[in-house]
Write a protein that holds these residues in place. Structure first.
Motif, PDB file in Angstrom:
ATOM      1  N   ALA A 118      40.011  40.644  47.020  1.00 29.77           N
ATOM      2  CA  ALA A 118      39.850  41.920  46.308  1.00 29.77           C
ATOM      3  C   ALA A 118      38.371  42.243  46.097  1.00 29.77           C
ATOM      4  CB  ALA A 118      40.585  41.867  44.966  1.00 29.77           C
ATOM      5  N   LEU A 119      37.581  41.228  45.781  1.00 32.45           N
ATOM      6  CA  LEU A 119      36.149  41.443  45.587  1.00 32.45           C
ATOM      7  C   LEU A 119      35.473  41.941  46.864  1.00 32.45           C
ATOM      8  CD1 LEU A 119      35.206  38.418  43.315  1.00 32.45           C
ATOM      9  CD2 LEU A 119      35.098  40.853  42.707  1.00 32.45           C
ATOM     10  N   LYS A 120      35.939  41.466  48.009  1.00 28.26           N
ATOM     11  CA  LYS A 120      35.373  41.921  49.288  1.00 28.26           C
ATOM     12  C   LYS A 120      35.554  43.430  49.457  1.00 28.26           C
ATOM     13  CE  LYS A 120      36.319  37.684  51.875  1.00 28.26           C
ATOM     14  NZ  LYS A 120      37.165  37.112  52.956  1.00 28.26           N
ATOM     15  N   ILE A 121      36.636  43.954  48.932  1.00 29.56           N
ATOM     16  CA  ILE A 121      36.945  45.374  49.073  1.00 29.56           C
ATOM     17  C   ILE A 121      36.334  46.194  47.937  1.00 29.56           C
ATOM     18  CG2 ILE A 121      38.844  47.069  49.023  1.00 29.56           C
ATOM     19  CD1 ILE A 121      40.598  44.775  50.233  1.00 29.56           C
ATOM     20  N   MET A 122      36.469  45.722  46.711  1.00 30.52           N
ATOM     21  CA  MET A 122      36.128  46.530  45.544  1.00 30.52           C
ATOM     22  C   MET A 122      34.704  46.368  45.029  1.00 30.52           C
ATOM     23  SD  MET A 122      39.692  46.387  43.333  1.00 30.52           S
ATOM     24  CE  MET A 122      39.465  44.710  42.819  1.00 30.52           C
ATOM     25  N   SER A 123      34.079  45.237  45.271  1.00 32.18           N
ATOM     26  CA  SER A 123      32.781  44.952  44.682  1.00 32.18           C
ATOM     27  C   SER A 123      31.722  45.985  45.058  1.00 32.18           C
ATOM     28  CB  SER A 123      32.302  43.561  45.109  1.00 32.18           C
ATOM     29  OG  SER A 123      30.975  43.344  44.670  1.00 32.18           O
TER      30      SER A 123
END
Length: 167
Positions: A118-123
């Motif tokens: 998720a961090l790869k997408i949202m960060s």
């Protein structure tokens, strides 16, 4: 947090807590990707939620949260269906001390993998527009739980991981 118009990916999406989370998100205007091992219940719950909240706002992905390729497929399908991810809900979990290795993999390892994906997408640091990660823990992660020491250990790890990322 306002969820109207947001897209959420929910692991353990057709179990007890998962169903409640999905309903609340849909009732408040979010779109939801349900990710769960139980294909039959998943398809049934998806159809029920579409009947109540309209077609196009619910998507079901069948898979095993402990399998990296299945979890990655859930993210891929989320992006293909809705173009973005705003909310990651790591909710899948079990409490069976006899299946302690499965419990560690489901309650802890899959949660870390889900958060990292998720961090790869949202960060914002990675070029995303931000978002929220919600990790389901338990009171057993905050106190001694003599009936399930391994369960408590996995939930303690969730609490520490979540607090550390939050800081």
């Amino acid at each position: 947090m306002e969820v109207n118009g947001k897209v959420a990916l929910l692991t353990g999406g057709v179990g007890g807590i998962g169903k409640c989370i999905a309903r609340a998100l849909l009732e408040n205007g979010a779109s939801v990707v349900l990710f769960d091992l139980n294909n039959e219940k998943g398809q049934e719950f998806k159809q029920q939620m579409e009947a109540e909240h309209g077609k196009g706002r619910v998507h079901f992905v069948s898979g095993d949260v402990t399998k990296k390729e299945d979890l990655e497929r859930a993210f891929k399908e989320t992006l293909e269906k809705f173009s973005y991810l705003d909310i990651m809900l790591n909710n899948a979990g079990i409490g069976d001390e006899k299946r302690w290795e499965d419990m560690i993999n489901i309650n802890w390892v899959a949660l870390v993998r889900g958060s990292n994906e998720a961090l790869k997408i949202m960060s914002k640091k990675a070029g995303g527009k931000g978002g929220v990660i919600v990790n389901t823990a338990s009171i057993a992660g905050l106190m001694a739980y003599t009936f399930g020491p391994i369960y408590a250990g996995t939930k303690s790890a969730v609490v520490g991981f979540t607090r550390s990322h939050g800081a």
